[in-house]
Write a protein that holds these residues in place. Structure first.
Motif, PDB file in Angstrom:
ATOM      1  N   TYR A  24      46.653  98.783   1.507  1.00 14.40           N
ATOM      2  CA  TYR A  24      47.790  99.890   1.913  1.00 14.40           C
ATOM      3  C   TYR A  24      48.714  99.828   3.229  1.00 14.40           C
ATOM      4  O   TYR A  24      49.613 100.279   3.475  1.00 14.40           O
ATOM      5  CB  TYR A  24      47.113 101.217   1.678  1.00 14.40           C
ATOM      6  N   PRO A  27      52.962  96.858   3.429  1.00 12.94           N
ATOM      7  CA  PRO A  27      54.176  97.699   2.894  1.00 12.94           C
ATOM      8  C   PRO A  27      54.671  97.265   1.450  1.00 12.94           C
ATOM      9  O   PRO A  27      55.301  97.560   0.650  1.00 12.94           O
ATOM     10  CB  PRO A  27      55.311  97.766   3.744  1.00 12.94           C
ATOM     11  N   ASP A  28      54.357  95.773   1.285  1.00 16.68           N
ATOM     12  CA  ASP A  28      54.662  95.072  -0.151  1.00 16.68           C
ATOM     13  C   ASP A  28      53.404  94.851  -0.948  1.00 16.68           C
ATOM     14  O   ASP A  28      53.524  94.181  -1.707  1.00 16.68           O
ATOM     15  CB  ASP A  28      55.193  93.734   0.056  1.00 16.68           C
ATOM     16  N   LEU A  30      52.147  96.745  -2.986  1.00  8.66           N
ATOM     17  CA  LEU A  30      52.351  97.277  -4.688  1.00  8.66           C
ATOM     18  C   LEU A  30      53.104  96.204  -5.393  1.00  8.66           C
ATOM     19  O   LEU A  30      52.960  95.865  -6.465  1.00  8.66           O
ATOM     20  CB  LEU A  30      52.773  98.714  -4.645  1.00  8.66           C
ATOM     21  N   TRP A  31      54.215  95.748  -4.750  1.00 11.78           N
ATOM     22  CA  TRP A  31      55.079  94.689  -5.105  1.00 11.78           C
ATOM     23  C   TRP A  31      54.291  93.511  -5.317  1.00 11.78           C
ATOM     24  O   TRP A  31      54.530  92.852  -6.413  1.00 11.78           O
ATOM     25  CB  TRP A  31      56.359  94.551  -4.302  1.00 11.78           C
ATOM     26  N   SER A 125      54.440 104.742   2.402  1.00 10.42           N
ATOM     27  CA  SER A 125      53.716 103.513   2.888  1.00 10.42           C
ATOM     28  C   SER A 125      54.230 102.219   2.344  1.00 10.42           C
ATOM     29  O   SER A 125      54.100 101.105   2.773  1.00 10.42           O
ATOM     30  CB  SER A 125      52.223 103.585   2.840  1.00 10.42           C
ATOM     31  N   GLN A 126      54.742 102.477   1.036  1.00  7.90           N
ATOM     32  CA  GLN A 126      55.037 100.981   0.229  1.00  7.90           C
ATOM     33  C   GLN A 126      56.578 101.035  -0.048  1.00  7.90           C
ATOM     34  O   GLN A 126      57.266 101.886  -0.314  1.00  7.90           O
ATOM     35  CB  GLN A 126      54.306 101.106  -1.093  1.00  7.90           C
ATOM     36  N   GLN A 128      57.992  99.852  -2.252  1.00 11.41           N
ATOM     37  CA  GLN A 128      58.438  99.352  -3.898  1.00 11.41           C
ATOM     38  C   GLN A 128      58.380 100.775  -4.412  1.00 11.41           C
ATOM     39  O   GLN A 128      57.346 101.569  -4.400  1.00 11.41           O
ATOM     40  CB  GLN A 128      57.501  98.315  -4.401  1.00 11.41           C
TER      41      GLN A 128
END
Length: 245
Positions: A24, A27-28, A30-31, A125-126, A128
């Motif tokens: 987590y 920041p990328d 999830l993408w 935090s993400q 995407q």
């Protein structure tokens, strides 16, 4: 001193926590999960809908929380792509996927206990877009139940505070969202959506009004995170303590 049996277990748990924190912290993250894994072989996502351009992922947090994540690069609520007619109605899709939350609980949730939340740019935090699909908190549920039938079809200040937020609210009537797109509904209220959308939280809560089913749509400007309340996700309870029975 930890025993020979306990010490490895504790260290293992600490290791898992550290891994989750690293994931987590990126920041990328999830993408990368969606782009590099889910669209290739579905896992670790539970579903990929190629036609609607999204993946469904069980979040690390909570007993039932799922995230709907576009399979195209869309950074967040501030993305101009969300205002294009060619972009899928991701919030409508998220509502249709609420059964994934139910599947993790002892009983299905009534519609007014289900919430969809999108956090503002400074409250996430993400990088995407991800829509949190999860249980509404018991406090938010009780507060909205008191005022649900007073909420109109035009945006107006909600007369109560919820989870530290002073929301604007409107209602939409119908069993599902259909062609109603809350991102577009919010953008229409702004003088310059291209610059103003980034600061907005957006929440959609299922509702049962006195004359039928519908939705309560909430939005506010995210305050500084140091206040303790920032994202639209604040109205949710990832432990799902709300009683669905």
């Amino acid at each position: 001193m930890l025993s020979r049996l306990v010490r490895p277990l504790v260290l293992g748990l600490l290791g898992l926590t550290a891994l989750a924190s690293v994931a987590y912290a990126d920041p990328d993250a999830l993408w990368k999960i969606v782009h590099e894994k889910c669209v290739v072989a579905t896992a670790p996502c539970v579903k990929v809908n190629a036609g609607e351009h999204y993946a469904l992922l069980k979040d690390q947090r909570g007993v039932a929380q799922h995230l709907l994540i576009p399979t195209d690069k869309i950074t967040g609520i501030e993305s101009p792509a969300l205002l294009l007619s060619s972009t899928p109605n991701f919030l409508a899709d998220a509502w249709k996927e609420r059964a994934a939350v139910d599947a993790k609980l002892p009983h299905p949730l009534p519609r007014d206990a289900v919430s969809l939340a999108v956090n503002a740019e400074n409250a996430r935090s993400q990088n995407q877009l991800h829509i949190h699909i999860d249980c509404l908190s018991t406090d938010a549920h009780a507060a909205l139940a008191k005022v649900a039938d007073t909420i109109g079809t035009d945006w107006a200040p909600l007369p109560i505070e919820i989870a530290g937020h002073h929301f604007q609210a409107m209602r939409f009537e119908g069993e599902d969202l259909g062609n109603y797109n809350p991102f577009l509904a919010l953008a229409k209220t702004l003088k310059d959506p291209q610059t103003e959308m980034s600061a907005r939280n957006l929440v959609v809560v299922g509702a049962t009004f006195s004359h039928g089913p519908g939705f309560i749509v909430l939005s506010d400007i995210a305050p500084p995170a140091v206040i303790g309340h920032a994202g639209g996700e604040d109205v949710q309870d990832h432990s799902c303590l709300i009683d669905p029975a």
